[in-house]
Write an enzyme that holds these catalytic residues in place. Structure first.
Site, short mmCIF file in Angstrom:
data_model
loop_
_atom_site.label_atom_id
_atom_site.label_comp_id
_atom_site.label_asym_id
_atom_site.label_seq_id
_atom_site.Cartn_x
_atom_site.Cartn_y
_atom_site.Cartn_z
N CYS A 211 -32.73 -51.57 -14.57
CA CYS A 211 -33.04 -50.14 -14.52
C CYS A 211 -33.72 -49.75 -13.22
O CYS A 211 -33.64 -48.59 -12.79
CB CYS A 211 -33.87 -49.73 -15.73
SG CYS A 211 -35.51 -50.46 -15.77
N CYS A 345 -19.14 -79.33 -31.98
CA CYS A 345 -18.95 -78.30 -33.00
C CYS A 345 -17.50 -77.85 -32.90
O CYS A 345 -16.63 -78.63 -32.52
CB CYS A 345 -19.94 -77.14 -32.82
SG CYS A 345 -19.76 -76.25 -31.26
#
Length: 389
Positions: A211, A345
């Site tokens: 920002c 996994c």
């Protein structure tokens, strides 16, 4: 040590594991008056208020998003609030970071925010954590809280929070602001999608200015941070529908609120944020390399970190044990401390986070490898008889 009535400060070492709030089973007369509007509210009432008082929320960043989130969590009576921030208040913050004021300029943000909370609500214990959240301390810090709110402004921190929360099984609320647009979502909630399901990899730095570079409408983080606090309170109370699997997009110029649905991404890229690839003890290994080295006589300990229903679909031959990734922190003693370990996994995402966590624990002397691409890569590169899913 205790500072004032309800403040704990930590510098380098989190006190959390040694500290627990003891809360009476009955609300005091002062609390009944303070929280009267909650007590009259269906879905909250006195039991819900006691839940809030016994709960804990970690807010990472005491800036534009963290400010309103902290203010409303404190007002709602969340009993223990942790604030992680190693920055100081500057005058440029005051356009949107409303928990601070002009007299706070130059002060540590955690101290300024803690002072505000203590003035508002003496029921609250505030833990001031003057550290930057890093791969070295994220598991330690986050493990001490029920819910995490992300008040950061960079992708590195968000991936770190997401990966740490997935390992620990903690829900967390994401918030993002850019010029006139805000985004909110709740990740890792009751097995729901995580940050990498929505954002598999970060964009190039030139496409993701913060920002200070791109600017932001000052009131926008107030809207987003307040919604984040709302999500945290709903999660604690187990009421309503959380933004799990949904991204709320807010356009401040038109006041359009849109929801975009998403689910677990079947093609997620590998995790790279809990630690750097070249750290001692951690490495990555392709399915082909793992296959060739095993044929050559290498016998590492093979760890499956998938869920039980995934194991029923297919597994890699020679798997030594399956421990679901969320259970790893409490079951480390089941792993060999002197052997090489290969973790897998489905796609390499959960296993990467687990492998790095195992290394970070400091309890293992062998190398810990993440199997790149997981069981699906194993099917493609080593054993086509293994079912992909």
């Amino acid at each position: 040590k205790m500072v004032g009535r309800a403040r704990l400060r930590t510098e380098g070492t989190l006190i959390g594991p040694l500290f627990r709030i003891t809360m009476s089973d009955h609300l005091s007369p002062e609390q009944r008056e303070r929280y009267a509007r909650h007590l009259a509210l269906p879905g909250v009432g006195s039991e819900g208020q006691k839940k809030l008082l016994k709960s804990s929320v970690l807010v990472v960043g005491a800036g534009g998003l963290g400010s309103p989130a902290l203010m409303y969590l404190a007002a709602a009576g969340v009993g223990r609030i942790g604030i992680v921030d190693n920055d100081k208040v500057s005058s440029s913050n005051l356009q949107r970071q409303i928990i601070h004021n002009t007299s706070s300029i130059g002060s540590a943000k955690v101290e300024s925010a803690s002072n505000w909370i203590s003035e508002l609500n003496p029921d609250i214990v505030v833990e001031e954590i003057k550290e930057k959240l890093t791969s070295e301390n994220s598991i330690r810090v986050i493990s001490n809280y029920d819910v995490v709110i992300d008040g950061t402004d960079n992708f590195e921190s968000r991936y770190l929070i997401g990966d740490s929360c997935e390992i620990l099984g903690k829900p967390w609320i994401f918030g993002s602001i850019h010029r006139f647009e805000g985004q909110v979502s709740s990740f890792n909630f009751k097995g729901g999608p995580n940050y990498r399901d929505l954002f598999p990899s970060p964009p190039p730095p030139e496409l993701s200015p913060n920002c200070s570079e791109a600017g932001v409408l000052g009131i926008l983080p107030g809207i987003v941070g307040t919604i984040q606090a709302t999500e945290a309170i709903k999660i604690i109370l187990d009421i309503g529908n959380c933004l799990s699997g949904e991204l709320l997009v807010i356009d401040a110029l038109t006041l359009d609120f849109r929801k975009l649905e998403f689910s677990t991404n079947t093609e997620r890229e590998k995790v790279t944020t809990l630690s750097k690839n070249q750290e001692k003890g951690f490495s990555e290994i392709s399915a082909k390399e793992f296959y060739d080295r095993r044929i050559g006589g290498w016998t590492p300990f093979l760890l499956d970190v998938r869920r039980s229903h995934e194991e029923q679909i297919s597994s890699i031959g020679g798997t030594d044990v399956r421990i679901m990734h969320l259970e790893i922190p409490s079951r480390l003693e089941e792993l060999p401390s002197q052997s090489d370990i290969v973790v897998y996994c489905r796609s390499g995402q959960r296993s990467d986070a687990v492998a790095r966590f195992i290394v970070d624990s400091g309890l293992f002397n062998g190398m810990v490898y993440n199997l790149l691409g997981g069981i699906n890569a194993w099917s493609d590169e080593a054993d086509p008889s293994v079912v992909k899913y």
